[in-house]
Write a protein that holds these residues in place. Sequence first.
Motif, PDB file in Angstrom:
ATOM      1  N   PRO A  56       0.582  -1.744   0.142  1.00  0.00           N
ATOM      2  CA  PRO A  56      -0.173  -0.063   0.054  1.00  0.00           C
ATOM      3  C   PRO A  56       0.431   1.351  -0.035  1.00  0.00           C
ATOM      4  O   PRO A  56       0.448   2.333  -0.878  1.00  0.00           O
ATOM      5  N   SER A  57       1.726   1.214   0.376  1.00  0.00           N
ATOM      6  CA  SER A  57       2.884   2.153   0.403  1.00  0.00           C
ATOM      7  C   SER A  57       4.080   2.685  -0.827  1.00  0.00           C
ATOM      8  O   SER A  57       4.788   3.786  -0.416  1.00  0.00           O
ATOM      9  N   GLY A  58       3.552   1.395  -1.508  1.00  0.00           N
ATOM     10  CA  GLY A  58       4.118   1.737  -2.757  1.00  0.00           C
ATOM     11  C   GLY A  58       5.829   0.355  -2.699  1.00  0.00           C
ATOM     12  O   GLY A  58       6.707   1.043  -4.250  1.00  0.00           O
ATOM     13  N   ASP A  59       5.609   0.689  -1.821  1.00  0.00           N
ATOM     14  CA  ASP A  59       7.085  -0.233  -2.352  1.00  0.00           C
ATOM     15  C   ASP A  59       6.958  -2.136  -2.495  1.00  0.00           C
ATOM     16  O   ASP A  59       5.824  -2.547  -3.398  1.00  0.00           O
ATOM     17  N   VAL A  60       7.977  -2.413  -2.635  1.00  0.00           N
ATOM     18  CA  VAL A  60       8.113  -4.010  -4.081  1.00  0.00           C
ATOM     19  C   VAL A  60       8.543  -4.833  -3.382  1.00  0.00           C
ATOM     20  O   VAL A  60       9.963  -4.976  -2.321  1.00  0.00           O
ATOM     21  N   LEU A  61       8.049  -5.852  -2.315  1.00  0.00           N
ATOM     22  CA  LEU A  61       8.504  -6.902  -2.091  1.00  0.00           C
ATOM     23  C   LEU A  61       9.313  -8.410  -2.214  1.00  0.00           C
ATOM     24  O   LEU A  61       8.055  -8.817  -3.540  1.00  0.00           O
ATOM     25  N   GLU A  69       4.073 -35.277   3.498  1.00  0.00           N
ATOM     26  CA  GLU A  69       3.566 -34.006   3.925  1.00  0.00           C
ATOM     27  C   GLU A  69       4.675 -33.567   3.375  1.00  0.00           C
ATOM     28  O   GLU A  69       5.780 -33.343   3.374  1.00  0.00           O
ATOM     29  N   LEU A  70       3.447 -31.497   2.659  1.00  0.00           N
ATOM     30  CA  LEU A  70       5.136 -30.478   3.115  1.00  0.00           C
ATOM     31  C   LEU A  70       4.515 -29.559   3.894  1.00  0.00           C
ATOM     32  O   LEU A  70       2.651 -29.562   4.276  1.00  0.00           O
ATOM     33  N   HIS A  71       5.135 -29.068   4.387  1.00  0.00           N
ATOM     34  CA  HIS A  71       4.987 -27.845   5.075  1.00  0.00           C
ATOM     35  C   HIS A  71       5.889 -26.685   5.099  1.00  0.00           C
ATOM     36  O   HIS A  71       7.202 -26.917   5.357  1.00  0.00           O
ATOM     37  N   THR A  72       4.685 -26.292   5.206  1.00  0.00           N
ATOM     38  CA  THR A  72       5.607 -24.495   5.085  1.00  0.00           C
ATOM     39  C   THR A  72       6.787 -24.132   6.381  1.00  0.00           C
ATOM     40  O   THR A  72       5.513 -24.620   7.115  1.00  0.00           O
ATOM     41  N   THR A  73       7.576 -23.675   6.564  1.00  0.00           N
ATOM     42  CA  THR A  73       8.345 -23.773   7.545  1.00  0.00           C
ATOM     43  C   THR A  73       8.860 -21.711   8.450  1.00  0.00           C
ATOM     44  O   THR A  73       8.889 -21.570   9.192  1.00  0.00           O
ATOM     45  N   ARG A  74       9.313 -21.375   7.111  1.00  0.00           N
ATOM     46  CA  ARG A  74       9.180 -19.933   7.486  1.00  0.00           C
ATOM     47  C   ARG A  74       9.708 -19.148   6.035  1.00  0.00           C
ATOM     48  O   ARG A  74       9.793 -19.999   5.215  1.00  0.00           O
ATOM     49  N   ILE A  75       9.221 -18.283   5.891  1.00  0.00           N
ATOM     50  CA  ILE A  75       8.738 -16.953   5.238  1.00  0.00           C
ATOM     51  C   ILE A  75       9.703 -15.486   5.928  1.00  0.00           C
ATOM     52  O   ILE A  75       9.392 -15.396   6.854  1.00  0.00           O
ATOM     53  N   GLU A  76      10.654 -15.781   4.897  1.00  0.00           N
ATOM     54  CA  GLU A  76      11.202 -14.469   4.987  1.00  0.00           C
ATOM     55  C   GLU A  76      10.658 -13.040   3.511  1.00  0.00           C
ATOM     56  O   GLU A  76      10.774 -13.424   2.833  1.00  0.00           O
ATOM     57  N   VAL A  77      10.693 -12.520   4.119  1.00  0.00           N
ATOM     58  CA  VAL A  77      10.321 -11.028   3.155  1.00  0.00           C
ATOM     59  C   VAL A  77      11.531 -10.213   2.789  1.00  0.00           C
ATOM     60  O   VAL A  77      12.147  -9.262   4.485  1.00  0.00           O
ATOM     61  N   TYR A  78      11.620  -9.396   2.247  1.00  0.00           N
ATOM     62  CA  TYR A  78      12.527  -7.947   1.446  1.00  0.00           C
ATOM     63  C   TYR A  78      11.991  -7.217   1.092  1.00  0.00           C
ATOM     64  O   TYR A  78      11.493  -7.633   0.267  1.00  0.00           O
ATOM     65  N   LYS A  79      12.824  -6.039   0.627  1.00  0.00           N
ATOM     66  CA  LYS A  79      12.285  -4.862   0.388  1.00  0.00           C
ATOM     67  C   LYS A  79      13.317  -4.908  -0.859  1.00  0.00           C
ATOM     68  O   LYS A  79      14.649  -4.975  -1.017  1.00  0.00           O
ATOM     69  N   ALA A  80      12.933  -4.211  -1.885  1.00  0.00           N
ATOM     70  CA  ALA A  80      13.405  -4.375  -2.977  1.00  0.00           C
ATOM     71  C   ALA A  80      13.923  -2.920  -3.511  1.00  0.00           C
ATOM     72  O   ALA A  80      12.997  -2.199  -3.661  1.00  0.00           O
TER      73      ALA A  80
END
Length: 407
Positions: free
Chosen positions: A278-283, A298-309
């Motif tokens: 919403p602020s105009g950044d790209v992640l 089974e498949l499990h999501t264990t970690r999610i990391e977020v970065y700004k370009a």
Amino acid sequence: MGEQPPADNDWSNLPADVLTTVFCQLEFPDLLRSAAVCTTWRSTVRAVHRLGVYNCPQTPCLIYTTAAGGPRAAELFSLADKNIYRRRIPDPPIGERNIVGSSHGWLVTADARSELHLLNPATGEQLALPPVATIEQVNPVLNHDGGIERYELSFYDATHPRKEYEEPTPYRVDELRHALYLKVVLSCDPSRGDCIAIMIHNPYRQLLFARVGDKKWHWVTTYREYSDCIFQDGAFYAMNLLGGIHRYTIGGSCATRDVIFKDTSPFIAHNVYISGTPSGDVLQIWRMTVYTYREPQELHTTRIEVYKADFDKQKIVAVHSLGDDALFIGHNHTFCISTKDYPQLLPNHVYFTDDDEYWLFDGRDGRRDVGIYSLEDKCVKDVVSPQKWLNWPVPVWITPCFTKILK
């Protein structure tokens, strides 16, 4: 003391235009409850739907099928009120389709003939995308009666001279969709007109695009190995498996590419996503998964990391908190919204669904990887417990849209 209103006020006598104005500001769970108040309100709600004037922004929902609903119905789990709403879906049966995209309230589905359809589960409207046989690497093989017996998928890209990396692979008519389609993203709500669909497909995660109503898919020959794509500011932004971001401007049957962010990852990662904020950044969103070795696997999501370009410095910067924002990833077009506008959502969380290219079909009978990840606590919680959905088709996030196509 002020004068008290009469106890026998008849709310059914409110003018229709006033009711319409109020109803058009309600999310659909509240609109459905309003229809149950009285016959006058019910008729006004129906008129709102029939006239196509209901376009209130909606909180995202999880859409899926259940054994109780059968193959011709879908259920929406509303994140707004945590209730379930069943919708009957026009044929072909939703339970027999692949879901390969979700944008602006429309699903992108592949039927048993491996043909793609746009489907709006809120309105029941459906549109066909160009035939699968018009895709560059797909060759239909006909039987003696002129019908399609099977498809052959060729393994080449736009490199010159053309090199086929392996022999074409034959697929049954209903089987091609499993190997070919990875993700489809729409530029806008098709009911608004001039909608472009862009597809990430095999072989080699290449791009195709077509306008709704086109007769064929147009092959994008400039690059391959894409992971995700979004549409904003009049162009598509496609991210590759190394974190590079390419802007594609569509003109007629051509797509012009501009490299606006260099490759940043030292390794190839398949579960990576791109989103505006919403602020105009790209992640860039990086999702780590593990397979269990017990049966069933089974498949499990264990970690999610977020970065700004950081486009000026051409590097990514770790984002440790989304603040009031929430992210949605999976087969839906990846998006980030403010929980100030949608207070029923959890801030600083990532809502995810299963979209692993290799797990979707190899683990078709297994548990689907659906949940909510807290960036603060680094933990996963269930959307709803116990999970109510069937394993196929894969559940996906959708933001319901009730705008109808003008005839």
